[in-house]
Structure formats: C-alpha cells, structure tokens
Design an enzyme around this catalytic site. Structure first.
Site, PDB file in Angstrom:
ATOM      1  N   PHE A 153      26.066 -38.155 140.714  1.00 44.10           N
ATOM      2  CA  PHE A 153      27.409 -37.997 140.170  1.00 44.10           C
ATOM      3  C   PHE A 153      28.259 -36.966 140.916  1.00 44.10           C
ATOM      4  O   PHE A 153      29.099 -36.296 140.312  1.00 44.10           O
ATOM      5  CB  PHE A 153      27.342 -37.629 138.674  1.00 44.10           C
ATOM      6  CG  PHE A 153      26.305 -38.401 137.917  1.00 44.10           C
ATOM      7  CD1 PHE A 153      26.260 -39.788 137.976  1.00 44.10           C
ATOM      8  CD2 PHE A 153      25.343 -37.745 137.169  1.00 44.10           C
ATOM      9  CE1 PHE A 153      25.284 -40.505 137.299  1.00 44.10           C
ATOM     10  CE2 PHE A 153      24.365 -38.448 136.477  1.00 44.10           C
ATOM     11  CZ  PHE A 153      24.334 -39.830 136.543  1.00 44.10           C
ATOM     12  N   CYS A 154      28.073 -36.852 142.214  1.00 40.36           N
ATOM     13  CA  CYS A 154      28.814 -35.877 143.024  1.00 40.36           C
ATOM     14  C   CYS A 154      28.707 -34.475 142.428  1.00 40.36           C
ATOM     15  O   CYS A 154      29.650 -33.676 142.495  1.00 40.36           O
ATOM     16  CB  CYS A 154      30.283 -36.292 143.170  1.00 40.36           C
ATOM     17  SG  CYS A 154      30.509 -37.761 144.180  1.00 40.36           S
TER      18      CYS A 154
END
Length: 454
Positions: free
Chosen positions: A375-376
C-alpha cells in the site's frame, strides 16, 4: 455501540450516488455480478453530483486568466471560485494560500521544494510514501512507529527537543492511516510542533474524504489532499496553508502563469518577476476541470453533512470488523488497538493464504475489488506484519505456498458511496474462502496472482 444500535440511528444517511454503482463484472465461475468497489483508499468513485457538474461546465471550457473571450472569463471565474470553495471547505485562515497541484504527492513535493535552507524534517515511518519520501534535499529524521497516540506525541516532542542545530523544522504527519484507517492525534502533534518552533503539514488524503478538516481547529500550517480520493475524477490535488515559505521559494515550475513580468536585459539575459500569489506555483495551463471537480466534491460532502456521513461509515466499519472477528484465521492490522477511532480503511492477513491469492479470489469469484500488497507504506506494513526492516517485500509479491508467511496484506476500504450489500458480500466471501478455499486455480503472472484460464 453495536452495529444494530448504529443501524437504528436515524442520523445515518443513505449512500451518496457514485459513478459505476451499476457496473457488472464477469465471474470465473460463470455469470456476472454488480461490482463491489471496496478500494476507496486508492481511488474513490466520482460522485454523480460531481460528474454532472463537470458535464454541465464542459461545453463552456476555456483558457483561464489570460483570455478576453466570454468562455475564458467564465472559466477564470470558475477556477478562482473553486479556490475559494476549497479554502472554505478546509476552514483556512485569512492569508492562507490554496495552490492546485496534481495530487497529494505533488503537493508535498511542492512543499519540499519550498523548504527554507537548513530545514529539518520529522516524519514517522508509518507515513504513505507520498509524505515519507519527498524530503530528499532536507535533513530528515525518521521516527519509529508509535503504538499509542500519546506515544506519537511524546516521540515527536523528544525528537524536536533534541534537534541540533535549532533552526527551521517541519513535521509531516497523516490524518488517517492508509493502511489501518486509524486517526492520528493531529491537533496534539501540531501543538507539540509549534511548542518547539516547528511547523506541521497534514497529509489529509485519507482524512478529508471521511471527516471534516479545519486548518484553524487543527492548527496545522499546511494541508495536502488529492481529488481522486475525494470523489472527484481527474488528476488534481491541493496544497493549502501559510503563504510565506511558498512566496519566498523559487517557483515549483518555471513558465507562463507563474511569471508576472519577463524582460530582456541589455546583456541579452532575461529578468523575471514572479507572482507572490498561489499562481507562483501553478505554471502552465491549469487543470480547470479537475479543479472544478474538487470544488464540487467539497460542496457535495459539506451539503450531505459530515455528521451523517461519519455515522454511516461507523456503521459499515462495525459490520466489517464484527464479521472479520468471527473468522479466527483473520488478523486485522492495527497500531493503536481495536478501540482506536478510524475511517473506512481496514487491512488484514489470513492465516494459510498469501494476500495476493486471497485478493484475486475475492475479485474473480465474488466481483469484489480490494487492494493487496504494501500500500505504498512499506515500512509500516513490515512493522505491522513483524517483518525486519531489511526484509524484501513488494506490492504484488509472488504467491507463497499455503501457510507460508507473505510480506503483504489485504486492504478493504469504503466510504460515502458504499452500499450495505458490498460490505455484506465481502464479509460473506471472506468466511467462505477461509472455510471452503478458492473454487478456481490461480497462477502468478507479471507479479500478480490471476485466475488460471489455461
């Protein structure tokens, strides 16, 4: 409050109409089903109201600020009125600037480029990469993940008190985690920053679509967010806040619109006088439609009423969390604990499953769109999964054998446009997959787990 009690609360509103609510998708097991969009944390579907406003304006589109024609004048008014609408939505202070950008990432990179010399930046390792990585030309102190809101404030206070030399400083913090959905103590962190002579920027990408954001009340110096998470289409974002650092910095982009006056010198060179307003960092032809879409979304959410929107989201959060709690194999990820207030973002892992495999099965067999990976926010997810800082992990990691630990997770996220049926189908699908397993074979292709149609 139980889900039943929340459901009985008359303050809960109906889902807001969004684009794509009636889109159907094929299932690998046969037939079609209405798509359940449960990846709002990545990009929320556009509100129908926003799309209608954009469509009504589109025939009148014209260049802004420099056109004499009627459409140009109309578009200029619309563009600047949109700036005022965003300032009102954020409850900005008098003198604050609203700069339009491409995204939260662009906004924070703009601020990074405007930092004064020798500025020190303090950022928790829990941040999204958009707020973790832009500070390449500054001295950065990365703070370890706190396990309580109070610990977050204490950690920041210690770091700011120990900084040497004592000079300009900036704290960057999220309002709501894009991994756990948990709300951060922004007001308290802002007070700690200001007490130690630092400024603070709020990454509101995950907060602004779910809760009201007041620059005055939170006492933050800047706030950044993206239109595509705020139910607006197109590539537009906002950086709003104090004008001085922005006014004193070199323009983010050099070009038309940012320049007030350009003249040749006798020696053949060029002298430039730059704007001191928000235009200083908005060179080039702006994304007028994207800006108008953000303003429309701000108005739509305000008119719907955040009290009702928050009440409905708490109801949906309760349905998901209670459903997942009935599955012992599911572990929900959290920094601050089960009782922490949060927005509609929940990440989890399933014992015996690689997260990419599980997400692929949700999509292919149930028509449910979620997100899997890191998710970055790689350092945060590694911390939550108990991985070491040097562990290798990547978004879309190859499928692991059943029971083998995988350094990625599954994220379900929802918001103002999510109907009950979508979260009910999701909970039912999780239970069925854990109990019965996938009904289809899957393989890894280009780093993604996909149905094997061979």
């Amino acid at each position: 409050m139980s889900v039943t009690a929340v459901a009985a609360d008359q303050s809960i509103c109906s889902p807001l109409p969004v684009l794509g609510g009636d889109v159907t998708v094929p299932l690998v097991t046969g037939g079609e089903v209405t798509y359940a969009a449960l990846d709002y944390a990545a990009s929320a579907p556009a509100l129908q109201r926003v799309w209608d406003d954009v469509a009504a304006y589109a025939p009148y589109y014209g260049s802004v600020h420099r056109g004499a024609g009627y459409l140009s004048q109309l578009s200029t008014d619309l563009f600047e009125n949109s700036r005022a609408a965003v300032a009102e939505f954020l409850d900005c202070r008098e003198g604050d600037q609203v700069v339009f950008t491409r995204s939260t990432t662009d906004s924070l990179n703009l601020l990074a480029a405007a930092l004064p010399a020798d500025c020190q930046v303090f950022v928790f390792e829990t941040e999204h990469h958009a707020s973790l990585l832009p500070w390449r030309d500054a001295r950065v102190t990365y703070l370890n993940a706190p396990r309580t809101p109070g610990q977050a404030v204490e950690t920041l206070e210690r770091a700011l008190a120990d900084r040497d030399p004592y000079g300009p400083a900036l704290v960057c913090v999220t309002g709501a985690s894009n991994v756990t959905g948990e709300l951060w103590p922004v007001r308290e962190l802002a007070a700690a920053a200001h007490a130690h002579g630092a400024r603070i920027v709020l990454d509101a990408a995950q907060l602004a679509p779910h809760h009201p954001v007041s620059v005055k009340d939170l006492d933050v110096d800047w706030v950044a967010f993206s239109g595509h998470k705020l139910y607006a289409p197109f590539g537009s974002g906002v950086l709003a806040g104090r004008a001085d650092w922005l006014r004193e910095a070199e323009p983010y982009l050099a070009g038309g619109g940012a320049s007030r006056k350009v003249a040749r010198r006798a020696d053949g060179g060029v002298d430039v006088e730059w704007h001191t307003t928000a235009a200083r960092h908005e060179a080039g032809s702006p994304n007028v439609i994207g800006v108008y879409a953000i303003a429309s979304a701000c108005k739509a959410l305000t008119e719907a009423g955040f009290d009702a929107l928050v009440a409905r989201e708490r109801y949906l959060i309760g349905k998901v969390r209670e459903g997942l709690a009935e599955v012992p194999e599911v572990k929900v990820l959290s920094l601050f604990g089960d009782d922490a207030p949060r927005v509609g973002v929940i990440s989890f892992v399933v014992e015996g499953w690689n997260s990419s495999h599980f997400a692929a099965a949700l999509s292919a067999e149930y028509g449910i769109g979620v997100r899997d990976g890191l998710f970055c926010a790689h350092p945060l997810v590694r911390t939550l999964l108990g991985g070491e800082r040097e562990d290798v992990g990547e978004c879309g990691a190859p499928e692991a054998a059943p029971g083998e630990k995988s350094l990625n997770a599954i994220r379900v996220s929802f918001g103002a446009g999510t109907p009950d049926e979508h979260v009910e189908r999701f909970v039912r699908a999780v239970k069925e997959l854990v109990r019965d397993g996938a009904r289809w074979n899957y393989r890894t292709e280009d780093g993604r787990c996909v149905p094997d149609r061979g």
